[in-house]
Design an enzyme around this catalytic site. Structure first.
Site, PDB file in Angstrom:
ATOM      1  N   GLY A 182      -4.135   4.429   5.670  1.00 49.53           N
ATOM      2  CA  GLY A 182      -3.529   5.685   6.085  1.00 49.53           C
ATOM      3  C   GLY A 182      -4.530   6.742   6.508  1.00 49.53           C
ATOM      4  N   ASP A 183      -5.723   6.755   5.880  1.00 44.63           N
ATOM      5  CA  ASP A 183      -6.754   7.724   6.248  1.00 44.63           C
ATOM      6  C   ASP A 183      -7.751   7.128   7.234  1.00 44.63           C
ATOM      7  OD1 ASP A 183      -8.075   5.944   4.644  1.00 44.63           O
ATOM      8  OD2 ASP A 183      -8.664   7.378   3.102  1.00 44.63           O
ATOM      9  N   GLU A 198      -0.408   4.234  -0.975  1.00 40.88           N
ATOM     10  CA  GLU A 198      -1.429   5.278  -1.015  1.00 40.88           C
ATOM     11  C   GLU A 198      -1.890   5.492  -2.457  1.00 40.88           C
ATOM     12  OE1 GLU A 198      -4.040   6.521   0.019  1.00 40.88           O
ATOM     13  OE2 GLU A 198      -3.275   7.620   1.734  1.00 40.88           O
ATOM     14  N   ASP A 202       0.866  -1.188   0.000  1.00 44.33           N
ATOM     15  CA  ASP A 202       0.000   0.000   0.000  1.00 44.33           C
ATOM     16  C   ASP A 202       0.902   1.237   0.000  1.00 44.33           C
ATOM     17  OD1 ASP A 202      -1.818   2.012   0.374  1.00 44.33           O
ATOM     18  OD2 ASP A 202      -2.907   1.026   1.997  1.00 44.33           O
TER      19      ASP A 202
END
Length: 534
Positions: A496-497, A421, A419
């Site tokens: 990440g979010d 992003e 990942d």
């Protein structure tokens, strides 16, 4: 990362380009796939959990004050009052026989714990009486031969740290297990004898906290290779031979969003998580994992994740702590627990110490359950944004296990993927939705995955954590889709979010400062396979 709900891709307005990774080109023959599969083949000082006399007096087993207070703290007598061989004062007045500091200063005989860490001399309430080193009364009970200075000087009859560790007149748990001789709700409730973190770290409630086990772990291998661990977590076992702290903390009762209740640090027995200490701490009640302690020495502990910026009705709310009893297993004969997460459960540290940032290279390995995984975004472990938000491709480098709507590998899901992003890659440098036939399925009970990178190159290597299951397969080693400029937060179980719609079971994993070479990877896998997963 973006979230997929009920088979639908949920996107914020204007976010289509971001979530689908459309900055990247359509997959071509130059996407960089390797094209083939390459087979490479415990003590804690008495008082650490609660200052003597403050965290729930250890003296509940028998106050030293009954034989003559050593100091004011409350009695060493939890293991058996020092006066049991002859009360300090029965063989001779404490001052006439020699003040405890004159016969041998309590620290001159050996700092409490220096005579043998609880856990090496015997487990803190289970492994064997710490008095096996020689109970304080076995070398010559303080005062048993007569006057404290004639019958056996405190440092000559049995040095306070040599003849036996402080409290060694009996197992720290025999005079009263740290959970029974001053039971956290009997000798002084952990909340009344001393508020958690004020009276002392609750860590003394679990076994083997305060003494390193000296067993070679993955972090020893990485350190020798010049790529030290900067984050290392496991509820199952110790990952670094010099680590002497608790493995994790549980919360009985309280709010699963991360407050209230009674918290207890859980240590180790012979290098493995102390499942019995967790059972005692939880007592059959609701219990969650409140902290995953960093074993690297950097102090990069993980707590429940805060809300993210992506508004989907879940990621934009704080996460819940995971059930501490969700996954129990036996490893090398030890009953232990692992971190089993569900949707809207994850852990994070947005300000870690000495963690890879910007162009720093890094390495990640993880052992997880390949038979329990989700198909949405994102069950990650690794490096992410520090603001709980998304951004350009390249601000992250985290190892994902799952079946997403991005890349894929051979056979059945799940797969270990990268990942970065704005997409999750199974390999290659083009479209994140490309299939990589060189990436094997990780549908195994104990799946082992590696993601390592420099700013312009990354590799995915996979295997199994079970002894005799073979070596690592290099699924990809080539260019990154974008130049990596890492933000430097640590995530586990989320994107990440804070995209938190996936799930998984985490057994152990680390992040290193620097990209390990393949030989180091192989040595780490061998260490993991020797740990006893089966």
């Amino acid at each position: 990362m973006r979230t997929k709900l009920g088979g639908l891709l949920v996107l914020g307005v204007g976010s289509l380009v971001w979530s689908c990774g459309s900055e990247d080109s359509t997959p071509t023959a130059d996407d960089g796939f390797a094209g083939g599969v390459g087979e490479v083949g415990g003590g804690a000082a008495i008082g650490s959990g609660g200052a003597i006399g403050s965290g729930g007096a250890i003296g509940s087993g028998g106050a030293i004050g009954s034989g003559g207070a050593i100091g004011s703290g409350g009695a060493i007598g939890s293991g058996g009052a020092i006066g049991s061989g002859g009360a300090i004062g029965s063989g001779g007045d404490q001052s006439s026989g020699g003040a405890i500091g004159s016969g041998g200063d309590q620290s001159s005989g050996g700092a409490i714990g220096s005579g043998g860490s609880i856990g090496s001399g015997g487990d803190f309430a289970s492994g064997g009486v710490i008095s096996s080193g020689g109970a304080i009364g076995s070398g010559g009970a303080i005062g048993s031969g007569g006057d404290q200075s004639s019958g056996g000087d405190q440092s000559s009859g049995g040095d306070q740290g040599v003849g036996g560790d402080q409290g060694v007149g009996g197992d720290q748990g025999s005079g009263g297990d740290q959970g029974s001789g001053g039971d956290q709700g009997v000798g002084g409730d952990q909340g009344t004898g001393g508020d958690q973190g004020v009276g002392g770290d609750q860590g003394t409630g679990g076994g083997g906290i305060g003494g390193s086990v000296g067993i070679l772990g993955p972090c020893d291998i990485y350190e020798d290779a010049g790529v030290p661990c900067v984050a290392a977590y496991s509820m199952v076992r110790v990952l670094y031979s010099t680590y002497s702290g608790p493995l994790y903390q549980v919360r009985r009762g309280g709010d699963p969003l991360g407050s209230g209740g009674v918290t207890t640090d859980i240590g180790q027995v012979d290098g493995y998580g102390d499942g019995a200490a967790q059972d005692a701490a939880c007592g059959g009640e609701s219990c969650t994992v409140s902290i995953l302690y960093d074993q690297s020495g950097q102090g990069n502990d993980l707590h429940v994740a805060p809300a993210g910026c992506y508004e989907d009705g879940s990621a934009n709310f704080p996460d819940y702590e995971s059930d501490a009893t969700g996954r129990q297993l036996t490893v090398a004969g030890h009953s232990v627990y692992a971190l089993k997460t569900h949707e809207r459960e994850g852990y994070r540290n947005n300000d870690p110490t000495n963690f890879p940032r910007d162009s720093d290279p890094q390495g990640i390995y993880m052992v997880a359950d390949g038979t329990y995984s989700g198909s949405a975004c994102c069950w990650d472990f690794g490096n992410a944004s520090q603001d709980n938000c998304y951004g350009r491709t390249g601000i992250m480098s985290a190892l994902m296990l799952g079946d997403g709507y991005w890349g894929s590998g051979a056979g059945s899901a799940p797969w270990f993927m990268a990942d970065f992003e704005g997409g999750v890659w199974a390999g290659g440098s083009g479209d994140s939705g490309a299939n990589n036939p060189s990436l094997p399925s990780s549908r195994h009970d104990f799946a082992f995955g590696i993601l390592k990178n420099t700013p312009s190159n990354y590799a995915i290597r996979v295997g199994r954590a079970v002894s005799g299951s073979g070596g690592l397969t290099t699924a990809y080693d080539g260019a990154t889709p974008k130049q990596l400029l890492l933000n430097g937060a640590i995530i586990l179980g989320i994107g990440g979010d804070n995209s938190n719609h996936s799930w998984g079971t985490f057994y152990e994993g680390v992040v290193t400062a620097g990209r390990p070479d393949d030989a180091t990877d192989d040595a780490v896998l061998a260490n993991v396979q020797a740990a006893g997963y089966q």
